[in-house]
Write a protein that holds these residues in place. Structure first.
Motif, PDB file in Angstrom:
ATOM      1  N   UNK A   1       0.833  -1.204   0.000  1.00  0.00           N
ATOM      2  CA  UNK A   1       0.000   0.000   0.000  1.00  0.00           C
ATOM      3  C   UNK A   1       0.868   1.255   0.000  1.00  0.00           C
ATOM      4  N   UNK A   2       1.921   1.255   0.802  1.00  0.00           N
ATOM      5  CA  UNK A   2       2.819   2.411   0.847  1.00  0.00           C
ATOM      6  C   UNK A   2       3.540   2.586  -0.492  1.00  0.00           C
ATOM      7  N   UNK A   3       3.971   1.484  -1.097  1.00  0.00           N
ATOM      8  CA  UNK A   3       4.636   1.570  -2.399  1.00  0.00           C
ATOM      9  C   UNK A   3       3.719   2.211  -3.435  1.00  0.00           C
ATOM     10  N   UNK A   4       2.439   1.849  -3.415  1.00  0.00           N
ATOM     11  CA  UNK A   4       1.482   2.434  -4.359  1.00  0.00           C
ATOM     12  C   UNK A   4       1.330   3.932  -4.122  1.00  0.00           C
ATOM     13  N   UNK A   5       1.319   4.366  -2.858  1.00  0.00           N
ATOM     14  CA  UNK A   5       1.204   5.792  -2.530  1.00  0.00           C
ATOM     15  C   UNK A   5       2.416   6.566  -3.057  1.00  0.00           C
ATOM     16  N   UNK A   6       3.608   6.023  -2.809  1.00  0.00           N
ATOM     17  CA  UNK A   6       4.831   6.703  -3.235  1.00  0.00           C
ATOM     18  C   UNK A   6       4.876   6.799  -4.760  1.00  0.00           C
ATOM     19  N   UNK A   7       4.544   5.698  -5.440  1.00  0.00           N
ATOM     20  CA  UNK A   7       4.552   5.695  -6.907  1.00  0.00           C
ATOM     21  C   UNK A   7       3.536   6.686  -7.464  1.00  0.00           C
ATOM     22  N   UNK A   8       2.370   6.757  -6.826  1.00  0.00           N
ATOM     23  CA  UNK A   8       1.329   7.691  -7.286  1.00  0.00           C
ATOM     24  C   UNK A   8       1.751   9.142  -7.115  1.00  0.00           C
ATOM     25  N   UNK A   9       2.688   9.391  -6.188  1.00  0.00           N
ATOM     26  CA  UNK A   9       3.171  10.761  -5.964  1.00  0.00           C
ATOM     27  C   UNK A   9       4.243  11.174  -6.964  1.00  0.00           C
ATOM     28  N   UNK A  10       4.592  10.259  -7.877  1.00  0.00           N
ATOM     29  CA  UNK A  10       5.599  10.575  -8.890  1.00  0.00           C
ATOM     30  C   UNK A  10       7.008  10.180  -8.513  1.00  0.00           C
ATOM     31  N   UNK A  11       7.166   9.508  -7.379  1.00  0.00           N
ATOM     32  CA  UNK A  11       8.481   9.043  -6.946  1.00  0.00           C
ATOM     33  C   UNK A  11       8.617   7.553  -7.237  1.00  0.00           C
ATOM     34  N   UNK A  12       9.848   7.097  -7.267  1.00  0.00           N
ATOM     35  CA  UNK A  12      10.105   5.673  -7.459  1.00  0.00           C
ATOM     36  C   UNK A  12      10.309   5.001  -6.095  1.00  0.00           C
ATOM     37  N   UNK A  13      10.169   3.689  -6.073  1.00  0.00           N
ATOM     38  CA  UNK A  13      10.452   2.883  -4.886  1.00  0.00           C
ATOM     39  C   UNK A  13      11.457   1.811  -5.289  1.00  0.00           C
ATOM     40  N   UNK A  14      12.516   1.643  -4.492  1.00  0.00           N
ATOM     41  CA  UNK A  14      13.468   0.564  -4.748  1.00  0.00           C
ATOM     42  C   UNK A  14      13.480  -0.370  -3.549  1.00  0.00           C
ATOM     43  N   UNK A  15      13.581  -1.667  -3.841  1.00  0.00           N
ATOM     44  CA  UNK A  15      13.462  -2.707  -2.825  1.00  0.00           C
ATOM     45  C   UNK A  15      14.711  -3.595  -2.824  1.00  0.00           C
ATOM     46  N   UNK A  16      15.588  -3.447  -1.828  1.00  0.00           N
ATOM     47  CA  UNK A  16      16.741  -4.346  -1.720  1.00  0.00           C
ATOM     48  C   UNK A  16      16.340  -5.666  -1.061  1.00  0.00           C
ATOM     49  N   UNK A  17      17.208  -6.646  -1.138  1.00  0.00           N
ATOM     50  CA  UNK A  17      16.968  -7.927  -0.474  1.00  0.00           C
ATOM     51  C   UNK A  17      18.304  -8.607  -0.230  1.00  0.00           C
ATOM     52  N   UNK A  18      18.296  -9.515   0.758  1.00  0.00           N
ATOM     53  CA  UNK A  18      19.540 -10.190   1.110  1.00  0.00           C
ATOM     54  C   UNK A  18      19.471 -11.694   1.105  1.00  0.00           C
ATOM     55  N   UNK A  19      18.269 -12.265   0.996  1.00  0.00           N
ATOM     56  CA  UNK A  19      18.124 -13.721   0.934  1.00  0.00           C
ATOM     57  C   UNK A  19      16.890 -14.050   0.098  1.00  0.00           C
ATOM     58  N   UNK A  20      16.653 -15.338  -0.100  1.00  0.00           N
ATOM     59  CA  UNK A  20      15.545 -15.759  -0.971  1.00  0.00           C
ATOM     60  C   UNK A  20      14.199 -15.286  -0.448  1.00  0.00           C
ATOM     61  N   UNK A  21      13.989 -15.378   0.859  1.00  0.00           N
ATOM     62  CA  UNK A  21      12.719 -14.953   1.444  1.00  0.00           C
ATOM     63  C   UNK A  21      12.470 -13.470   1.196  1.00  0.00           C
ATOM     64  N   UNK A  22      13.510 -12.650   1.383  1.00  0.00           N
ATOM     65  CA  UNK A  22      13.370 -11.213   1.167  1.00  0.00           C
ATOM     66  C   UNK A  22      13.172 -10.897  -0.315  1.00  0.00           C
ATOM     67  N   UNK A  23      13.838 -11.648  -1.188  1.00  0.00           N
ATOM     68  CA  UNK A  23      13.645 -11.422  -2.617  1.00  0.00           C
ATOM     69  C   UNK A  23      12.198 -11.708  -3.026  1.00  0.00           C
ATOM     70  N   UNK A  24      11.654 -12.796  -2.527  1.00  0.00           N
ATOM     71  CA  UNK A  24      10.272 -13.149  -2.852  1.00  0.00           C
ATOM     72  C   UNK A  24       9.300 -12.104  -2.317  1.00  0.00           C
ATOM     73  N   UNK A  25       9.557 -11.591  -1.118  1.00  0.00           N
ATOM     74  CA  UNK A  25       8.694 -10.554  -0.560  1.00  0.00           C
ATOM     75  C   UNK A  25       8.779  -9.286  -1.422  1.00  0.00           C
ATOM     76  N   UNK A  26      10.001  -8.895  -1.781  1.00  0.00           N
ATOM     77  CA  UNK A  26      10.183  -7.700  -2.613  1.00  0.00           C
ATOM     78  C   UNK A  26       9.434  -7.835  -3.940  1.00  0.00           C
ATOM     79  N   UNK A  27       9.500  -8.997  -4.543  1.00  0.00           N
ATOM     80  CA  UNK A  27       8.808  -9.201  -5.819  1.00  0.00           C
ATOM     81  C   UNK A  27       7.291  -9.142  -5.644  1.00  0.00           C
ATOM     82  N   UNK A  28       6.791  -9.664  -4.522  1.00  0.00           N
ATOM     83  CA  UNK A  28       5.347  -9.576  -4.275  1.00  0.00           C
ATOM     84  C   UNK A  28       4.925  -8.131  -4.059  1.00  0.00           C
ATOM     85  N   UNK A  29       5.732  -7.356  -3.344  1.00  0.00           N
ATOM     86  CA  UNK A  29       5.410  -5.945  -3.113  1.00  0.00           C
ATOM     87  C   UNK A  29       5.362  -5.185  -4.436  1.00  0.00           C
TER      88      UNK A  29
END
Length: 341
Positions: free
Chosen positions: A198-226
């Protein structure tokens, strides 16, 4: 003045020491500091101009096999390095038995917390000049007071980590972007995934980008879902701390949870929100001039300090202690802060 600083770990503890080092750097002309730190964090002390030499120690690795010939050779080389210089002050800012042993090895008058102030009272036996610093305070002001007492100056107003963000080159991201530190160690420290999206959608709608780092498989999968289905939301490739620092240093804002990387953001003095639910930020949480800590208001259970949720309460947002820390609240705060409101 030549000072040997003993502060080996953890990641948060190392960052908690930088404001005290900045105080001393501003108060004492010509200050030179050598810093003993765990090998995994050896790059961090170099971020501050007062540090002339880093002496890495690999105790976490060595202790697994103290009889190993290679480990014993490394320990001997560390001992020689530690003994190579006569210091005006040897300062243990850790207050543990292991750090006290390193302090005892060094050459110079030894300072540290007294038996009533340090985490492991036996450590105080290693110091020739033990110092009283009241407990019950956040780690950063405690270390700042310790430095001031030992080195002879008043703790200044304000707080700075003394880190120059321009040491990292801006990454190839067009326009302003926010970075989300969504990963951490305990399930109960995770802000709900639906809130991140939800927060990512708000930031994107404001004209800004969102970047999502990750450090393991679980975090990568979460980032991709977001990021799924949201324009302007990018999952970064896996990268080391130095590469990630470039993204952190040049972000317009960062949102994070209780994780070591949130301490990095505090040191970089980037506008940020650190979200705490199950854990307590009072003594060792994120602290900095640009950080807003948002704590759960569920006073009957939070902070529970539990790795599993203790509150059996139905609802889509779990753990329930995060429900009042909404995406709208986080977005509105950061937008207002960036705008100077």
């Amino acid at each position: 003045m030549k000072v040997l600083l003993i502060k080996t770990s953890s990641l948060g503890d190392v960052f908690h020491t930088l404001p005290a080092l900045e105080d001393a750097w501003q108060a004492i002309p010509g200050l030179e500091v050598d810093w003993v730190v765990e090998e995994a964090f050896a790059a961090i002390p170099t971020w501050h101009p007062a540090v002339k030499k880093v002496i890495p120690v690999a105790w976490r690795r060595w202790r697994k096999n103290l009889r190993d010939k290679a480990n014993r050779a490394e320990m001997k080389a560390f001992w020689r390095d530690l003994r190579a210089t006569e210091y005006d002050v040897v300062l243990d800012a850790q207050g543990l038995i292991k750090s006290a042993v390193f302090t005892r090895m060094a050459r110079g008058p030894r300072f540290g917390l007294d038996k009533h102030s340090c985490r492991e009272p036996l450590a105080a036996l290693a110091y020739q000049h033990p110092q009283a610093v009241a407990k019950g305070q956040h780690a950063i002001p405690r270390v700042r007071q310790l430095f001031a007492q030992v080195l002879g100056y008043e703790v200044p107003d304000g707080l700075s980590y003394g880190v120059d963000r321009t040491r990292w080159q801006r990454p190839a991201v067009d326009g302003d972007y926010w970075l989300f530190l969504h990963g951490t160690t305990w399930i109960t420290k995770l802000w709900p995934e639906a809130y991140w999206r939800e927060l990512a959608a708000m930031v994107a709608a404001s004209g800004r980008k969102v970047v999502l780092p990750w450090g393991n498989d679980e975090e990568q999968q979460r980032a991709e879902r977001i990021a799924t289905g949201l324009d302007g939301v990018e999952v970064l490739p896996k990268m080391g701390l130095n590469a990630l620092n470039a993204y952190l240093a040049h972000a317009q804002a960062v949102v994070g949870v209780d994780t070591g990387l949130s301490h990095v953001v505090a040191a970089l003095e980037v506008p940020s929100v650190a979200i705490y639910g199950a854990t307590d930020s009072t003594l060792t949480g994120v602290l900095g001039p640009q950080v807003e800590v948002m704590r759960s208001g569920y006073s009957d259970c939070a902070p529970c300090l539990s790795k599993t949720c203790l509150k059996n309460e139905p609802g889509d947002i779990q753990p329930p202690c995060y429900r009042e820390i909404s995406p709208q609240r986080v977005f509105d705060y950061l937008l207002g802060h960036i705008s100077g409101k």
